[in-house]
Design an enzyme around this catalytic site. Structure first.
Site, short mmCIF file in Angstrom:
data_model
loop_
_atom_site.label_atom_id
_atom_site.label_comp_id
_atom_site.label_asym_id
_atom_site.label_seq_id
_atom_site.Cartn_x
_atom_site.Cartn_y
_atom_site.Cartn_z
N GLY A 47 5.28 22.16 3.79
CA GLY A 47 6.48 21.64 4.43
C GLY A 47 6.99 22.73 5.34
O GLY A 47 6.23 23.29 6.14
N GLU A 48 8.23 23.09 5.16
CA GLU A 48 8.80 24.16 5.97
C GLU A 48 9.49 25.13 5.00
O GLU A 48 10.46 24.77 4.35
CB GLU A 48 9.80 23.52 6.96
CG GLU A 48 10.34 24.46 7.99
CD GLU A 48 9.24 25.11 8.84
OE1 GLU A 48 8.34 24.40 9.32
OE2 GLU A 48 9.29 26.35 9.01
N CYS A 79 0.22 25.83 1.46
CA CYS A 79 0.78 26.06 2.80
C CYS A 79 2.18 26.70 2.70
O CYS A 79 2.28 27.84 2.28
CB CYS A 79 0.75 24.78 3.61
SG CYS A 79 0.75 25.15 5.36
N HIS A 170 -3.88 22.26 3.19
CA HIS A 170 -3.26 21.15 2.44
C HIS A 170 -4.29 20.39 1.61
O HIS A 170 -4.86 19.42 2.09
CB HIS A 170 -2.63 20.17 3.44
CG HIS A 170 -1.33 20.61 4.01
ND1 HIS A 170 -0.11 20.16 3.55
CD2 HIS A 170 -1.06 21.48 5.00
CE1 HIS A 170 0.85 20.72 4.23
NE2 HIS A 170 0.32 21.53 5.13
N GLU A 172 -3.86 18.34 -0.66
CA GLU A 172 -3.36 17.05 -1.18
C GLU A 172 -3.61 15.90 -0.21
O GLU A 172 -3.40 14.76 -0.56
CB GLU A 172 -1.86 17.17 -1.50
CG GLU A 172 -0.90 17.15 -0.31
CD GLU A 172 -0.88 18.43 0.53
OE1 GLU A 172 -1.69 19.35 0.26
OE2 GLU A 172 -0.09 18.49 1.49
N1 GLN Z 1 4.79 26.70 9.12
C1 GLN Z 1 5.35 26.29 7.88
C2 GLN Z 1 6.26 27.38 7.30
O1 GLN Z 1 6.35 28.41 7.77
C3 GLN Z 1 4.29 25.90 6.89
C4 GLN Z 1 3.54 24.69 7.37
C5 GLN Z 1 3.04 23.78 6.30
O2 GLN Z 1 3.43 23.86 5.14
N2 GLN Z 1 2.23 22.87 6.72
O3 GLN Z 1 6.90 27.20 6.35
#
Ligand code: GLN
Length: 190
Positions: A47-48, A79, A170, A172
């Site tokens: 995610g972020e 990620c 990822h 999943e």
């Molecule tokens: N760029 C995202 C971050 O810094 C990570 C991207 C992802 O989870 N697909 O959190």
């Protein structure tokens, strides 16, 4: 049956819940401290990481997750989740749990349009693993005790440290359940 919490504040949590079911465990969406009670392991999804951190703070989940880890429960970070598990981040002072002694650069493979897919050769698996990297972090360095299970162009992308597992891709979002299965068998005990 093992019970696996999936941090469900932001990001790709639903897909992780589906894979957890496929590998024969019970997924528990985690949004509150109470959701963590009784789970055998926890997945921090992609995610972020900055957004996830804000939500972890406002949902008061940072200490409870630290306590879970201290009790020896396994964690899988994918990620953005791998960023949260890293000890060191390059040019960033953002929050991380720091459970895995490794150094990570956020967005280390470039911007969104540089996202890519590739077939990884992962020696613990008998055939290659199709991996999707989306604005992925790059692992630059792993310290003592971190086992590198997969690499892409010379950088670790799948690592194992005690009962912690991290992938910068990822796992999943493909049909391949081998990473979740490995997590369950090697990092999570009931
Ligand atoms: N760029 C995202 C971050 O810094 C990570 C991207 C992802 O989870 N697909 O959190």
């Amino acid at each position: 049956m093992k019970t696996i919490g999936v941090l469900s504040l932001q990001g790709d949590f639903q897909a992780h819940c589906d894979v957890v079911k496929k590998v024969g465990a019970i997924p528990v969406p985690v949004r509150t401290k109470r959701d963590l009670e009784g789970i055998d392991g926890l997945i921090l999804p992609g995610g972020e990481s900055t957004t996830m951190t804000k939500l972890l703070l406002s949902f008061d989940l940072i200490e409870p997750i630290r306590e879970m880890h201290a009790k020896g429960r396994g964690l899988l970070g994918t990620c953005a989740g791998s960023i949260l598990l890293a000890e060191n981040l390059v040019e960033s002072s953002q929050f991380r749990f720091g459970f895995i002694p490794m150094t990570v650069r956020r967005n280390g493979y470039g911007r969104q349009i540089q996202s890519f897919e590739t077939d990884l050769d992962i020696p613990i698996f008998s055939t290659s693993f199709h991996a999707v990297f989306i604005r992925a972090p790059k692992i630059l360095k792993c310290d003592t005790g971190v086992r590198i299970l997969g690499e892409y162009e010379g950088n670790p992308v799948f690592v194992h440290y005690n009962n912690l597992l991290a992938t910068t891709f990822h796992p999943e979002i493909t049909e391949d359940t081998r990473i979740h299965d490995y997590f369950l068998k090697n990092c999570v005990s009931t």
